[in-house]
Write an enzyme that holds these catalytic residues in place. Structure first.
Site, short mmCIF file in Angstrom:
data_model
loop_
_atom_site.label_atom_id
_atom_site.label_comp_id
_atom_site.label_asym_id
_atom_site.label_seq_id
_atom_site.Cartn_x
_atom_site.Cartn_y
_atom_site.Cartn_z
N ILE A 35 11.69 -37.66 -12.18
CA ILE A 35 12.59 -38.67 -11.66
C ILE A 35 11.89 -39.57 -10.67
CG2 ILE A 35 14.76 -37.46 -12.05
CD1 ILE A 35 14.62 -36.38 -9.25
N GLY A 36 10.64 -39.29 -10.37
CA GLY A 36 9.96 -40.18 -9.46
C GLY A 36 8.54 -39.73 -9.27
N GLY A 73 6.09 -39.60 -6.03
CA GLY A 73 5.92 -39.85 -4.60
C GLY A 73 4.47 -40.15 -4.31
N SER A 74 4.18 -40.27 -3.03
CA SER A 74 2.82 -40.61 -2.64
C SER A 74 1.89 -39.44 -2.93
CB SER A 74 2.80 -40.93 -1.16
OG SER A 74 3.54 -39.95 -0.48
N PHE A 75 2.44 -38.26 -3.16
CA PHE A 75 1.56 -37.11 -3.29
C PHE A 75 1.72 -36.37 -4.60
CE2 PHE A 75 5.40 -35.98 -0.97
CZ PHE A 75 5.95 -35.09 -1.87
N GLY A 76 2.56 -36.84 -5.50
CA GLY A 76 2.72 -36.12 -6.75
C GLY A 76 4.02 -36.47 -7.43
N VAL A 135 7.91 -35.99 -8.89
CA VAL A 135 9.18 -35.43 -8.47
C VAL A 135 9.99 -35.14 -9.73
CG1 VAL A 135 11.21 -35.75 -7.03
CG2 VAL A 135 9.08 -36.92 -6.45
N LYS A 166 9.44 -31.65 -5.61
CA LYS A 166 8.20 -32.41 -5.46
C LYS A 166 7.00 -31.49 -5.57
CE LYS A 166 10.17 -35.95 -2.54
NZ LYS A 166 9.96 -36.90 -1.47
N ASP A 194 6.33 -44.76 5.84
CA ASP A 194 6.47 -45.38 4.53
C ASP A 194 7.93 -45.76 4.28
OD1 ASP A 194 5.56 -46.45 2.20
OD2 ASP A 194 5.32 -44.55 1.14
#
Ligand code: NAG
Ligand code: NAG
Ligand code: NAG
Ligand code: NAG
Ligand code: NAG
Ligand code: NAG
Ligand code: NAG
Ligand code: NAG
Length: 900
Positions: free
Chosen positions: A617-618, A620-623, A625, A639, A737
């Protein structure tokens, strides 16, 4: 800084375009800039393409000599692309006209053939042997702010060449009538005929859209009909969406005598076609007639009324020629113009998860693999194979990957993965999610352990692990791979009997080159002669960290007994170590359990909650989701951290500790986590309303736009969340962010801030800034960061100011869609709003907001984006002002409800 470069490129175009007809772009490929008739500015193509060589070709045309510039591409690998700027408006399309000229410029007398693509679709095969010059016209539904037109060489068919490229905006909504899926198709012109007109082509300025209307004497049975050319006042031709020029409509072909009025049009390729017929009542009578296309009656009785213009649209599937016939009913049938286009479907995009995973892998390789745009279309990237829009094969070798990073686990459609000779070490890992995988080649690496995920690859047919450093025994679980046909274990350090589950018909197991490996391993005859110097190291020292210290090389004479002893020794040490590790983790987990109510999940639970990480579903800045559902029915967002961003155990535990203490109604709440070796997973509450960015720019932004009062409510909620991070939590937290996609909405439209708290809290209560690991997003980043390299609470205030400006103006922080001076939202909106120019307020909000409320919101937004951080308000003050703007709007709504 990339956007400044873009801006310069764009403004180059605009400077040239000053007196150019609006939106025209005319590239002289390989030529220089000049102004042509009717103020059309031709510009050199240098700013739009980086590759290719240029020359000029001179040839005889009739009695005169012509000279045209051309650009050709001797480096025939991959695609050679023009990047064309697009300006998106609702339902807008552009006409792209490309002209290809060979004319023996290279004195080789061998005209080339090559493919042309537009966006993700190959649209045309250009063959200059059949036509030179060759002109392609394509109608593109503008849906991005740039478009790639590429020439793709075909092996052995010569060097692609191009001479000019034109972009012409078309009337809004044109060429979309009654075509299914019209935003996803390209139309390729086959015919555009100006019926009844025989004196040359009609183009700009007669047609403001610069379409080329061909005279029709070469198409119709000329002798059977007469043409009428009668300038008339047509009351309603202006309401035809395609807006054909009056000069085209004022001529018609009209049936004479008893014959049939018929157009017979051969087509290039078997395909689906779109046909538009134009009629205009230029005669004083109103003829009625039938319309038949390829023997199918489309209209049994159609009347063209005097002084009215009308159109008929048809689509014909799978045809290779076209016969349009008009049959007489009352008076003589007529037609004024017609257009025929081939319908080309635009292939779907590869999933964004796949694309970003591949980009990350490209970074890991440390090489430029030339991976740009879409991995599958119009032609697949190097090292990749696709089925449709799915990446099904990945071949990388002779590069330095070192480990199988979790990113590979995102390539869910892979059937073949070939990572031979990529310096892989450690365990086989992170591939468990590749449920489609059939062939896995990890040969010629230094892999040491089978890991625990191979058994999940239920579709695996070929597993090639030869020439690695695999140690120990072959796991029993490989027997679960029911489809396995070939298991190559040659040249490893494997010992012990092979599991009996691998002894079955239809499965070939190759074992040579291992110290002692076979179904009847205890005899070990096959390796006896291959090792010259018998050597044995027995692992005694338990403190050794690295497993490769447990080298087991088996001597010749030791025989069966010795081997058994060794295997026993090895496995017991190994299991003991594993057990210790597990005990450590359990201890930490127990400690963590005391902190609060957030849960600790096992990896198994996470896997089942997310149905094996099915729905992304998304990102993120680190991996990635993933969407998940707990056994209780509660929905969660999961996440998963990338390898590279994984923290040391201490930092991870610190962060989880911190996260689990932050509870606020306007912050997305933390549900729990999973911490196992190499796995750091965070579980959050799932908000079904999507992000603020979805609401402002996504599909629902048109159908269900947010009104001003909802926007203020979202702003107030988000400000409350930030205020808590800055002033309510201990330690205080800088978000770093803040942006629309990090503000999420629940089903009741309450807003919550997400993605906070990771690696960025103040370490001490009195610290005032963080200096490391800036994350930020272009368009939202505090300009002071560039000079100070520090982020403070005021940086969050700046980013939040940008969000407020987005709420006010309804557009993204950086956007090419408007004029160049509007590219950067802050620079554009600040002076306008300061001057009280509310014209820049989102059009959707027009006439529905209280000007006083808007003024208040605008004024606080402007103060938030002050360049100088000390001039910006605190988030607490922002919150106060926003609350006032919100209540002003509420009373305004109440008042206007009364007066209605
Ligand atoms: C060309 O542009 C100039 C101004 O730049 C204008 O005065 C002139 O009328 C234009 N000519 C045509 C044919 O549009
Ligand atoms: C194309 O240009 C490159 C570099 O300018 C040059 O080395 C090459 O010979 C040219 N090729 C042709 C076919 O003209
Ligand atoms: C390009 O054109 C050739 C024919 O010239 C065709 O066979 C081929 O499928 C086309 N596509 C690609 C990707 O080369
Ligand atoms: C055809 O067009 C040319 C100029 O474009 C004009 O001189 C000529 O008179 C036209 N002929 C007819 C028959 O209209
Ligand atoms: C054009 O106008 C006529 C009458 O003014 C109307 O009947 C017709 O539906 C209109 N066509 C379109 C495409 O709007
Ligand atoms: C075109 O279609 C008409 C009506 O279906 C038919 O009579 C005629 O023979 C066709 N012409 C050609 C060239 O196929
Ligand atoms: C012509 O007028 C008649 C009667 O007003 C109407 O029914 C018909 O739809 C019109 N034809 C077209 C093509 O608009
Ligand atoms: C493999 O299995 C077959 C029958 O299932 C058995 O006869 C044979 O001995 C086995 N081979 C080895 C090497 O164990």
């Amino acid at each position: 800084m990339f956007f400044w470069i873009d801006l310069v490129l764009l403004s180059g175009f605009w400077v040239f375009g000053l007196s150019n007809p609006d939106g025209f772009l005319s590239l002289s490929c390989g030529g220089s800039s000049y102004k042509a008739a009717y103020n059309i500015s031709w510009v050199s193509d240098n700013d739009y393409i980086k590759t290719g060589n240029t020359t000029t070709v001179t040839f005889m045309e009739g009695t005169s000599t012509s000279s045209v510039p051309i650009r050709f591409f001797p480096d025939s690998r991959g695609r050679q692309c023009y990047k064309l700027p697009m300006r998106k408006k609702d339902l807008s399309s552009v006409l792209i006209r490309a002209k290809f000229v060979y004319r023996n410029y290279d004195s080789q007398n061998s005209p080339p053939a090559f493919n042309v693509s537009l966006g993700r679709r190959i649209t045309s095969i250009v063959d200059l042997k059949t036509n030179d010059p060759w002109i392609e016209e394509l109608v593109w539904p503008v849906n991005e702010d740039s478009l790639l037109l590429c020439l793709i060489a075909v092996k052995g068919r010569g060097i692609p060449v191009i001479s000019s490229l034109e972009v012409r905006p078309l009337p809004s909504g044109a060429y979309r009538n009654s075509i299914e899926g019209s935003p996803n198709i390209i139309l390729r012109r086959s015919y555009r005929i100006n019926s009844g007109y025989t004196n040359g082509t009609i183009q700009y300025p007669s047609d403001p859209y610069d379409r080329i209307w061909e005279p029709d004497q070469s198409f119709a049975p000329f002798h059977a009909s007469s043409s009428f050319n009668r300038p008339t006042r047509l009351s309603s031709f202006n309401n035809i969406t395609e807006n054909p020029p009056a000069s085209v409509l004022q001529s018609a072909r009209v049936l004479a005598r008893k014959d049939r009025l018929s157009y017979t049009l051969p087509l290039d390729t078997l395909g689906d076609y779109y046909i538009i017929l134009y009629f205009a009542g230029i005669l004083s009578l109103s003829p009625s007639f039938s319309v038949t296309i390829n023997d199918e009656v489309k209209q049994s009785d159609y009347t063209v009324n005097s002084s009215e213009a009308s159109t008929l649209y048809f689509t014909q599937q799978r045809i290779s020629k076209l016969n349009i016939t008009f049959g007489k009913i009352k008076f003589n049938p007529q037609v004024n113009a017609l257009e025929v286009y081939e319908i080309l479907q635009i292939p779907p995009e590869a999933s964004s998860t796949t694309v970003s995973a591949l980009k990350v892998i490209e970074q890991f390789t440390g090489q430029d693999l030339g991976w740009q745009d879409d991995p599958c279309t119009p032609i697949p990237w190097n090292h990749i194979e696709c089925e449709g829009s799915h990446v099904t094969s990945l071949f990388l070798s002779q590069i330095n990957l070192r480990s199988i990073s979790p990113t590979f686990g995102d390539l869910l459609d892979l059937k073949t993965l070939d990572l031979h000779n990529t310096s892989l070490t450690g365990a086989i890992q992170n591939l468990g999610s590749l449920q489609q995988l059939q062939q896995l080649n990890l040969s010629f690496n230094q892999l040491k352990s089978f890991g625990s995920e191979l058994e999940d690859l239920v579709n695996l047919e070929v597993l090639d692990l030869q020439n690695n450093s695999l140690q120990g025994s072959v796991p029993e679980s490989l027997g679960n791979l029911k489809k396995l046909r070939l298991l190559n274990l040659e040249n490893n350090n494997l010992v012990g009997p092979l599991p009996q589950s691998l002894n079955r018909t239809g499965l070939e197991v190759r074992t040579t080159g291992n110290p002692c490996l076979s179904f009847t391993s205890l005899s070990c005859n096959n390796v006896s002669s291959t090792i010259d110097t018998p050597q044995v190291t027995i692992p005694i020292n338990k403190k050794h960290k690295k497993q490769n210290h447990i080298a087991i090389l088996l001597g010749v004479s030791g025989g069966a007994l010795f081997a058994t002893m060794l295997i026993f020794g090895f496995t017991s040490v190994y299991t003991r170590r594993q057990r210790n590790k597990e005990r450590d983790i359990t201890r930490t987990q127990l400690k963590m359990q005391n902190w609060n109510t957030s849960r600790i999940f096992s990896y198994k639970e996470i896997k089942s909650a997310t149905r094996n990480f099915r729905e992304v579903i998304g990102r993120g800045s680190f991996g990635s989701v993933y969407h998940g559902k707990l056994p209780s029915g509660k929905q969660v967002a999961v996440k998963v951290r990338f390898d590279r961003t994984q923290l040391g155990a201490d930092s991870f535990i610190n962060e989880v500790h911190l996260l689990s203490r932050i509870r606020h109604q306007n912050l997305v709440s933390f549900e729990g986590f999973c911490y196992e070796p190499k796995r750091q997973i965070l579980v959050y509450e799932y908000l079904s309303g999507g992000s603020l960015a979805d609401h402002l720019y996504g599909p629902s932004s048109k159908s269900l736009p947010l009104n001003w009062v909802s926007r203020l409510k979202v702003a107030v909620d988000a400000a409350k969340g930030l205020d808590y991070l800055h002033n309510g939590s201990e330690p205080r937290i800088i978000h770093r962010d803040v942006k629309c996609s990090n503000i999420l909405l629940d089903k009741d439209m309450n807003a919550k801030v997400s993605d906070f708290g990771l690696s960025k809290q103040f370490t001490k209560a009195d610290a005032s800034h963080v200096t490391t690991g800036v994350k930020g997003t272009a368009g939202y980043l505090d300009p002071e960061y560039y000079s100070t390299l520090q982020l403070t609470e005021k940086s969050d205030v700046y980013s939040f100011g940008v969000v407020l400006l987005e709420l006010i103006c309804g557009r993204e922080p950086l956007s090419h869609l408007g004029s160049p001076d509007s590219f950067n939202l802050v620079l554009w909106a600040r002076p306008n709003l300061q001057a009280g120019a509310f014209e820049i307020v989102d059009e959707i909000l027009k006439d529905t907001f209280d000007p006083e409320s808007m003024r208040k919101a605008a004024s606080i937004a402007i103060r938030c984006v002050e360049r100088d951080a000390s001039g910006r308000p605190s988030i607490a003050e922002v919150l106060t002002q926003l609350k006032e703007a919100y209540s002003l709007q509420l009373s305004y709504l109440a008042a206007s409800a009364h007066t209605d």
